[in-house]
Scaffold this motif. Sequence first.
Motif, PDB file in Angstrom:
ATOM      1  N   ALA A 296     -19.768  12.475  29.397  1.00  0.00           N
ATOM      2  CA  ALA A 296     -20.584  13.435  28.656  1.00  0.00           C
ATOM      3  C   ALA A 296     -19.685  14.305  27.775  1.00  0.00           C
ATOM      4  O   ALA A 296     -18.552  14.600  28.133  1.00  0.00           O
ATOM      5  CB  ALA A 296     -21.360  14.324  29.621  1.00  0.00           C
ATOM      6  N   TYR A 297     -20.238  14.700  26.625  1.00  0.00           N
ATOM      7  CA  TYR A 297     -19.567  15.646  25.738  1.00  0.00           C
ATOM      8  C   TYR A 297     -20.595  16.622  25.199  1.00  0.00           C
ATOM      9  O   TYR A 297     -21.691  16.231  24.800  1.00  0.00           O
ATOM     10  CB  TYR A 297     -18.888  14.931  24.551  1.00  0.00           C
ATOM     11  CG  TYR A 297     -18.544  15.885  23.427  1.00  0.00           C
ATOM     12  CD1 TYR A 297     -17.508  16.805  23.558  1.00  0.00           C
ATOM     13  CD2 TYR A 297     -19.292  15.912  22.250  1.00  0.00           C
ATOM     14  CE1 TYR A 297     -17.219  17.714  22.545  1.00  0.00           C
ATOM     15  CE2 TYR A 297     -19.018  16.819  21.235  1.00  0.00           C
ATOM     16  CZ  TYR A 297     -17.975  17.712  21.383  1.00  0.00           C
ATOM     17  OH  TYR A 297     -17.698  18.617  20.390  1.00  0.00           O
ATOM     18  N   SER A 298     -20.232  17.884  25.196  1.00  0.00           N
ATOM     19  CA  SER A 298     -20.975  18.912  24.474  1.00  0.00           C
ATOM     20  C   SER A 298     -19.945  19.911  23.963  1.00  0.00           C
ATOM     21  O   SER A 298     -18.801  19.916  24.422  1.00  0.00           O
ATOM     22  CB  SER A 298     -22.021  19.591  25.368  1.00  0.00           C
ATOM     23  OG  SER A 298     -21.399  20.232  26.457  1.00  0.00           O
ATOM     24  N   PHE A 299     -20.331  20.736  23.031  1.00  0.00           N
ATOM     25  CA  PHE A 299     -19.408  21.673  22.396  1.00  0.00           C
ATOM     26  C   PHE A 299     -18.551  22.380  23.450  1.00  0.00           C
ATOM     27  O   PHE A 299     -19.069  23.071  24.317  1.00  0.00           O
ATOM     28  CB  PHE A 299     -20.187  22.700  21.581  1.00  0.00           C
ATOM     29  CG  PHE A 299     -19.325  23.589  20.731  1.00  0.00           C
ATOM     30  CD1 PHE A 299     -19.046  23.254  19.424  1.00  0.00           C
ATOM     31  CD2 PHE A 299     -18.789  24.756  21.243  1.00  0.00           C
ATOM     32  CE1 PHE A 299     -18.254  24.067  18.628  1.00  0.00           C
ATOM     33  CE2 PHE A 299     -17.992  25.581  20.464  1.00  0.00           C
ATOM     34  CZ  PHE A 299     -17.725  25.231  19.147  1.00  0.00           C
ATOM     35  N   GLY A 300     -17.232  22.164  23.381  1.00  0.00           N
ATOM     36  CA  GLY A 300     -16.293  22.839  24.271  1.00  0.00           C
ATOM     37  C   GLY A 300     -16.148  22.241  25.656  1.00  0.00           C
ATOM     38  O   GLY A 300     -15.444  22.797  26.497  1.00  0.00           O
ATOM     39  N   SER A 301     -16.796  21.106  25.921  1.00  0.00           N
ATOM     40  CA  SER A 301     -16.799  20.555  27.269  1.00  0.00           C
ATOM     41  C   SER A 301     -16.893  19.032  27.229  1.00  0.00           C
ATOM     42  O   SER A 301     -17.657  18.476  26.434  1.00  0.00           O
ATOM     43  CB  SER A 301     -17.997  21.125  28.030  1.00  0.00           C
ATOM     44  OG  SER A 301     -18.115  20.553  29.293  1.00  0.00           O
ATOM     45  N   ILE A 302     -16.129  18.386  28.107  1.00  0.00           N
ATOM     46  CA  ILE A 302     -16.189  16.933  28.196  1.00  0.00           C
ATOM     47  C   ILE A 302     -15.997  16.520  29.651  1.00  0.00           C
ATOM     48  O   ILE A 302     -15.264  17.183  30.399  1.00  0.00           O
ATOM     49  CB  ILE A 302     -15.141  16.266  27.272  1.00  0.00           C
ATOM     50  CG1 ILE A 302     -15.420  14.773  27.102  1.00  0.00           C
ATOM     51  CG2 ILE A 302     -13.718  16.519  27.752  1.00  0.00           C
ATOM     52  CD1 ILE A 302     -14.672  14.142  25.949  1.00  0.00           C
TER      53      ILE A 302
ATOM     54  N   ALA B 211     -17.101  19.158  16.690  1.00  0.00           N
ATOM     55  CA  ALA B 211     -18.553  19.099  16.511  1.00  0.00           C
ATOM     56  C   ALA B 211     -18.934  19.185  15.036  1.00  0.00           C
ATOM     57  O   ALA B 211     -19.874  18.539  14.588  1.00  0.00           O
ATOM     58  CB  ALA B 211     -19.217  20.214  17.308  1.00  0.00           C
ATOM     59  N   SER B 212     -18.197  19.972  14.268  1.00  0.00           N
ATOM     60  CA  SER B 212     -18.461  20.132  12.832  1.00  0.00           C
ATOM     61  C   SER B 212     -17.367  19.520  11.975  1.00  0.00           C
ATOM     62  O   SER B 212     -17.245  19.828  10.788  1.00  0.00           O
ATOM     63  CB  SER B 212     -18.593  21.614  12.494  1.00  0.00           C
ATOM     64  OG  SER B 212     -19.638  22.192  13.239  1.00  0.00           O
ATOM     65  N   SER B 213     -16.528  18.697  12.578  1.00  0.00           N
ATOM     66  CA  SER B 213     -15.437  17.993  11.877  1.00  0.00           C
ATOM     67  C   SER B 213     -14.436  18.938  11.215  1.00  0.00           C
ATOM     68  O   SER B 213     -13.988  18.696  10.095  1.00  0.00           O
ATOM     69  CB  SER B 213     -15.993  16.994  10.863  1.00  0.00           C
ATOM     70  OG  SER B 213     -16.704  15.974  11.530  1.00  0.00           O
ATOM     71  N   CYS B 214     -14.049  19.996  11.916  1.00  0.00           N
ATOM     72  CA  CYS B 214     -13.084  20.952  11.367  1.00  0.00           C
ATOM     73  C   CYS B 214     -11.638  20.457  11.444  1.00  0.00           C
ATOM     74  O   CYS B 214     -10.795  20.904  10.668  1.00  0.00           O
ATOM     75  CB  CYS B 214     -13.204  22.288  12.079  1.00  0.00           C
ATOM     76  SG  CYS B 214     -14.715  23.166  11.633  1.00  0.00           S
TER      77      CYS B 214
ATOM     78  N   GLY C 156      -8.004  11.067  20.707  1.00  0.00           N
ATOM     79  CA  GLY C 156      -7.620  12.466  20.711  1.00  0.00           C
ATOM     80  C   GLY C 156      -8.857  13.254  20.325  1.00  0.00           C
ATOM     81  O   GLY C 156      -9.386  13.059  19.220  1.00  0.00           O
ATOM     82  N   LEU C 157      -9.333  14.108  21.227  1.00  0.00           N
ATOM     83  CA  LEU C 157     -10.642  14.733  21.024  1.00  0.00           C
ATOM     84  C   LEU C 157     -10.560  16.260  20.937  1.00  0.00           C
ATOM     85  O   LEU C 157     -10.140  16.929  21.885  1.00  0.00           O
ATOM     86  CB  LEU C 157     -11.582  14.333  22.171  1.00  0.00           C
ATOM     87  CG  LEU C 157     -11.769  12.817  22.349  1.00  0.00           C
ATOM     88  CD1 LEU C 157     -12.550  12.522  23.602  1.00  0.00           C
ATOM     89  CD2 LEU C 157     -12.443  12.210  21.126  1.00  0.00           C
ATOM     90  N   HIS C 158     -10.983  16.772  19.802  1.00  0.00           N
ATOM     91  CA  HIS C 158     -11.118  18.228  19.590  1.00  0.00           C
ATOM     92  C   HIS C 158     -12.529  18.580  20.067  1.00  0.00           C
ATOM     93  O   HIS C 158     -13.508  18.029  19.570  1.00  0.00           O
ATOM     94  CB  HIS C 158     -10.923  18.541  18.112  1.00  0.00           C
ATOM     95  CG  HIS C 158     -11.054  19.979  17.759  1.00  0.00           C
ATOM     96  ND1 HIS C 158     -10.399  20.991  18.455  1.00  0.00           N
ATOM     97  CD2 HIS C 158     -11.755  20.600  16.786  1.00  0.00           C
ATOM     98  CE1 HIS C 158     -10.696  22.153  17.909  1.00  0.00           C
ATOM     99  NE2 HIS C 158     -11.513  21.944  16.895  1.00  0.00           N
ATOM    100  N   LEU C 159     -12.637  19.471  21.028  1.00  0.00           N
ATOM    101  CA  LEU C 159     -13.914  19.703  21.695  1.00  0.00           C
ATOM    102  C   LEU C 159     -14.794  20.782  21.079  1.00  0.00           C
ATOM    103  O   LEU C 159     -15.973  20.871  21.403  1.00  0.00           O
ATOM    104  CB  LEU C 159     -13.671  20.043  23.170  1.00  0.00           C
ATOM    105  CG  LEU C 159     -12.926  18.993  23.984  1.00  0.00           C
ATOM    106  CD1 LEU C 159     -12.845  19.433  25.437  1.00  0.00           C
ATOM    107  CD2 LEU C 159     -13.547  17.626  23.849  1.00  0.00           C
ATOM    108  N   THR C 160     -14.221  21.604  20.216  1.00  0.00           N
ATOM    109  CA  THR C 160     -15.051  22.683  19.667  1.00  0.00           C
ATOM    110  C   THR C 160     -15.396  22.393  18.197  1.00  0.00           C
ATOM    111  O   THR C 160     -15.879  21.326  17.892  1.00  0.00           O
ATOM    112  CB  THR C 160     -14.372  24.050  19.847  1.00  0.00           C
ATOM    113  OG1 THR C 160     -13.076  24.017  19.243  1.00  0.00           O
ATOM    114  CG2 THR C 160     -14.261  24.401  21.328  1.00  0.00           C
ATOM    115  N   CYS C 161     -15.108  23.329  17.339  1.00  0.00           N
ATOM    116  CA  CYS C 161     -15.552  23.269  15.939  1.00  0.00           C
ATOM    117  C   CYS C 161     -15.153  21.985  15.258  1.00  0.00           C
ATOM    118  O   CYS C 161     -15.625  21.597  14.249  1.00  0.00           O
ATOM    119  CB  CYS C 161     -15.027  24.450  15.173  1.00  0.00           C
ATOM    120  SG  CYS C 161     -13.252  24.675  15.345  1.00  0.00           S
TER     121      CYS C 161
END
Length: 113
Positions: free
Chosen positions: A4-10, A62-65, A108-113
């Motif tokens: 599972a993945y959601s903003f800031g959490s995996i 989440a927003s491809s920052c 490589g996963l960025h979990l927030t913005c």
Amino acid sequence: MINAYSFGSITIDGKHYSHDVIVYPNRVEANWWRQEGHGLCPADINQVMVEKPEILIIGCGASSCLRVPPETRRYIESQGIKLMALPTTQACQEFNRLLKEQKRVVAGLHLTC
């Protein structure tokens, strides 16, 4: 496998993480930190290069920052590694799909913005 993945959490293989991660087929590197924060440079993926995956997926947030500069893309591809830079939700789905196909894939996963 990414559960599972959601903003800031995996959740990966049943274990929860709240910081950026690098996911290998057999382990997770927790607390992945990049030198330039929202820019990927070759030094940020030194261990990935040692592993020599077929495919490197970068979850750009989440927003491809998170950005992959052209010079970093060229470096990765010059090593014979296919690079996929996607929003993190899609990156997680693609990682799972390729893992099921028994590809040598790292994410490589960025979990927030």
